[in-house]
Design a protein around this motif. Structure first.
Motif, PDB file in Angstrom:
ATOM      1  N   SER A 105       0.826  -1.207   0.000  1.00 33.96           N
ATOM      2  CA  SER A 105       0.000   0.000   0.000  1.00 33.96           C
ATOM      3  C   SER A 105       0.864   1.262   0.000  1.00 33.96           C
ATOM      4  O   SER A 105       0.632   2.198  -0.772  1.00 33.96           O
ATOM      5  CB  SER A 105      -0.927  -0.005   1.215  1.00 33.96           C
ATOM      6  N   GLN A 106       1.880   1.283   0.854  1.00 35.38           N
ATOM      7  CA  GLN A 106       2.744   2.458   0.930  1.00 35.38           C
ATOM      8  C   GLN A 106       3.570   2.622  -0.343  1.00 35.38           C
ATOM      9  O   GLN A 106       3.746   3.736  -0.842  1.00 35.38           O
ATOM     10  CB  GLN A 106       3.657   2.337   2.142  1.00 35.38           C
ATOM     11  N   SER A 107       4.074   1.508  -0.881  1.00 35.18           N
ATOM     12  CA  SER A 107       4.869   1.576  -2.114  1.00 35.18           C
ATOM     13  C   SER A 107       4.027   2.065  -3.285  1.00 35.18           C
ATOM     14  O   SER A 107       4.510   2.791  -4.151  1.00 35.18           O
ATOM     15  CB  SER A 107       5.453   0.201  -2.430  1.00 35.18           C
ATOM     16  N   THR A 108       2.751   1.676  -3.310  1.00 34.37           N
ATOM     17  CA  THR A 108       1.853   2.124  -4.377  1.00 34.37           C
ATOM     18  C   THR A 108       1.586   3.623  -4.266  1.00 34.37           C
ATOM     19  O   THR A 108       1.586   4.342  -5.269  1.00 34.37           O
ATOM     20  CB  THR A 108       0.522   1.351  -4.316  1.00 34.37           C
ATOM     21  N   ARG A 109       1.369   4.104  -3.041  1.00 36.05           N
ATOM     22  CA  ARG A 109       1.120   5.530  -2.835  1.00 36.05           C
ATOM     23  C   ARG A 109       2.324   6.376  -3.241  1.00 36.05           C
ATOM     24  O   ARG A 109       2.172   7.476  -3.775  1.00 36.05           O
ATOM     25  CB  ARG A 109       0.770   5.807  -1.371  1.00 36.05           C
ATOM     26  N   GLU A 110       3.527   5.865  -2.984  1.00 33.38           N
ATOM     27  CA  GLU A 110       4.737   6.630  -3.282  1.00 33.38           C
ATOM     28  C   GLU A 110       5.199   6.448  -4.720  1.00 33.38           C
ATOM     29  O   GLU A 110       6.207   7.021  -5.115  1.00 33.38           O
ATOM     30  CB  GLU A 110       5.846   6.233  -2.311  1.00 33.38           C
ATOM     31  N   GLY A 111       4.477   5.640  -5.496  1.00 34.89           N
ATOM     32  CA  GLY A 111       4.820   5.459  -6.899  1.00 34.89           C
ATOM     33  C   GLY A 111       5.935   4.472  -7.165  1.00 34.89           C
ATOM     34  O   GLY A 111       6.386   4.337  -8.308  1.00 34.89           O
ATOM     35  N   VAL A 112       6.391   3.762  -6.133  1.00 38.53           N
ATOM     36  CA  VAL A 112       7.458   2.773  -6.321  1.00 38.53           C
ATOM     37  C   VAL A 112       6.909   1.493  -6.940  1.00 38.53           C
ATOM     38  O   VAL A 112       7.597   0.795  -7.682  1.00 38.53           O
ATOM     39  CB  VAL A 112       8.139   2.454  -4.970  1.00 38.53           C
ATOM     40  N   LEU A 113       5.651   1.186  -6.663  1.00 39.53           N
ATOM     41  CA  LEU A 113       5.019  -0.035  -7.144  1.00 39.53           C
ATOM     42  C   LEU A 113       3.713   0.332  -7.836  1.00 39.53           C
ATOM     43  O   LEU A 113       2.962   1.180  -7.357  1.00 39.53           O
ATOM     44  CB  LEU A 113       4.741  -0.981  -5.969  1.00 39.53           C
ATOM     45  N   ARG A 114       3.446  -0.318  -8.966  1.00 36.39           N
ATOM     46  CA  ARG A 114       2.202  -0.076  -9.697  1.00 36.39           C
ATOM     47  C   ARG A 114       1.311  -1.310  -9.612  1.00 36.39           C
ATOM     48  O   ARG A 114       1.752  -2.430  -9.849  1.00 36.39           O
ATOM     49  CB  ARG A 114       2.504   0.247 -11.160  1.00 36.39           C
TER      50      ARG A 114
END
Length: 356
Positions: A190-199
């Motif tokens: 969830s955090q990685s998606t919010r920060e744009g690291v993970l799609r």
């Protein structure tokens, strides 16, 4: 010891302190998943690093012992040397000797503390946090060597510390955490998606975490919404149902509404659908009447409170695409479709025969 020798010892002790601090944080923060492939490839430093991670408490005790000894020696060896060196320039100021001694001590203490905190603690700590996998490969082997040399002393001190923990009801751990719980992984995604690291454009990752919380009753189609056919249905009835609803599988029910099995469209494709009601001689299995019992597939039964992932495993083992859900009293509540389970993971799955 001369003052200049004291300064040399300051450099050596700061380097030793930095080593123990860096090794401590490297063992804790290194990722086992990155070290294991190197160890399997035969890299000796990786094998030693894995051993260190598996004996984390021993490594931490070694690091803490080394840090404590270095810190005490830095204060007792280096501070007097710097103190004496500062007294010379401060003596030129004309201040009384009592003030010069006090001022030299304060400056020496501040300087040694600054060097110790910055270069002996913070720099190696931040370095190990920045490149933990590389740091543990470099620092773990010498740390393990020190641990083995002083093992009797370290084991004794570690046993005392563990004894204190047990007095407070805390069970000591020997291995650094190398796995994440499901909630931790969900938070990371969830955090990685919010920060744009993970799609996660399709939402498959988020759906996978939600999937583990679902029960059979959450996905099963209730009897009121179920499209079923009588157990006396013919191939023509299946054809009409496909034309009207577009589903490829239909549950069969007896006169009392009890689910007796299900049939797939392909199970009746080779049966003759002659309107005259007579079988043709086109194929040995041609049949214009009720669907033969051997063509009807059995419905497995799964308790409605079963975890959906366990239900999926059961259906895969049995090869069934449909299952009857039932309550603790044995009452049928609905039908679980394999397609609906898959949709919870990957999104909408369109049946090839489905009508819009």
């Amino acid at each position: 010891m001369s003052d200049w020798a004291g300064l040399a010892w300051l450099v050596v002790l700061l380097a030793a302190n930095a080593f123990f601090v860096g090794a401590e944080f490297a063992v804790i923060s290194a990722r086992r998943s990155q070290i294991e492939p190197l160890a399997e490839a035969g890299k000796r430093s990786a094998k030693t690093a894995l051993w260190a991670m598996e004996h984390a408490t021993l490594m931490l005790a070694t690091s803490q012992l080394g840090i404590t000894v270095c810190s005490l020696l830095i204060l007792n060896v280096s501070e007097p040397a710097i103190h004496h060196l500062l007294e010379v320039p401060l003596g030129l100021t004309g201040l009384p000797d009592a003030y010069i001694g006090t001022l030299a001590f304060i400056v020496a203490l501040l300087l040694v503390s600054y060097l110790h905190v910055v270069f002996g603690e913070m720099v190696p700590k931040n370095l190990s946090f920045s490149v933990p996998d590389r740091a543990v490969l470099l620092l773990a082997p010498p740390l393990v060597f020190v641990a083995r040399v002083f093992k009797p002393l370290i084991i004794t001190l570690n046993a005392c510390a563990n004894g204190v923990l047990r007095l407070f009801g805390v069970q000591p751990k020997n291995e650094a955490t190398s796995a994440y719980t499901l909630d931790e992984v969900a938070t990371i995604v969830s955090q990685s998606t919010r920060e744009g690291v993970l799609r996660d454009g399709t939402g498959a990752l988020s759906a996978a975490f939600e999937f583990t919380n679902l029960k059979v009753r959450d996905v099963a189609v209730s009897l009121g919404k179920l499209v079923s056919l009588p157990e006396t249905a013919t191939a023509a009835d299946v054809e009409k149902a496909v034309t009207r609803h577009g589903f490829s599988r239909y549950v069969l029910a007896d006169a009392e509404g009890f689910l007796t099995g299900y049939v797939h469209l392909k199970d009746v494709l080779d049966l003759d659908i002659a309107s005259a009601g007579a079988a043709t001689l086109a194929a040995p299995d041609s049949y214009a009447g009720q669907i033969p019992a051997k063509r009807i597939r059995a419905l497995i039964s799964i308790f409605e409170d079963t975890d959906l992932e366990d239900a999926l495993a059961t259906m895969r083992r049995s090869g069934a695409h449909l299952a009857r859900s039932f309550t603790a009293e044995g009452e049928t509540t609905g039908v679980l479709f394999l397609e609906d389970i898959i949709e919870e993971l990957v999104g909408e799955v369109q049946d090839a025969t489905r009508r819009e």
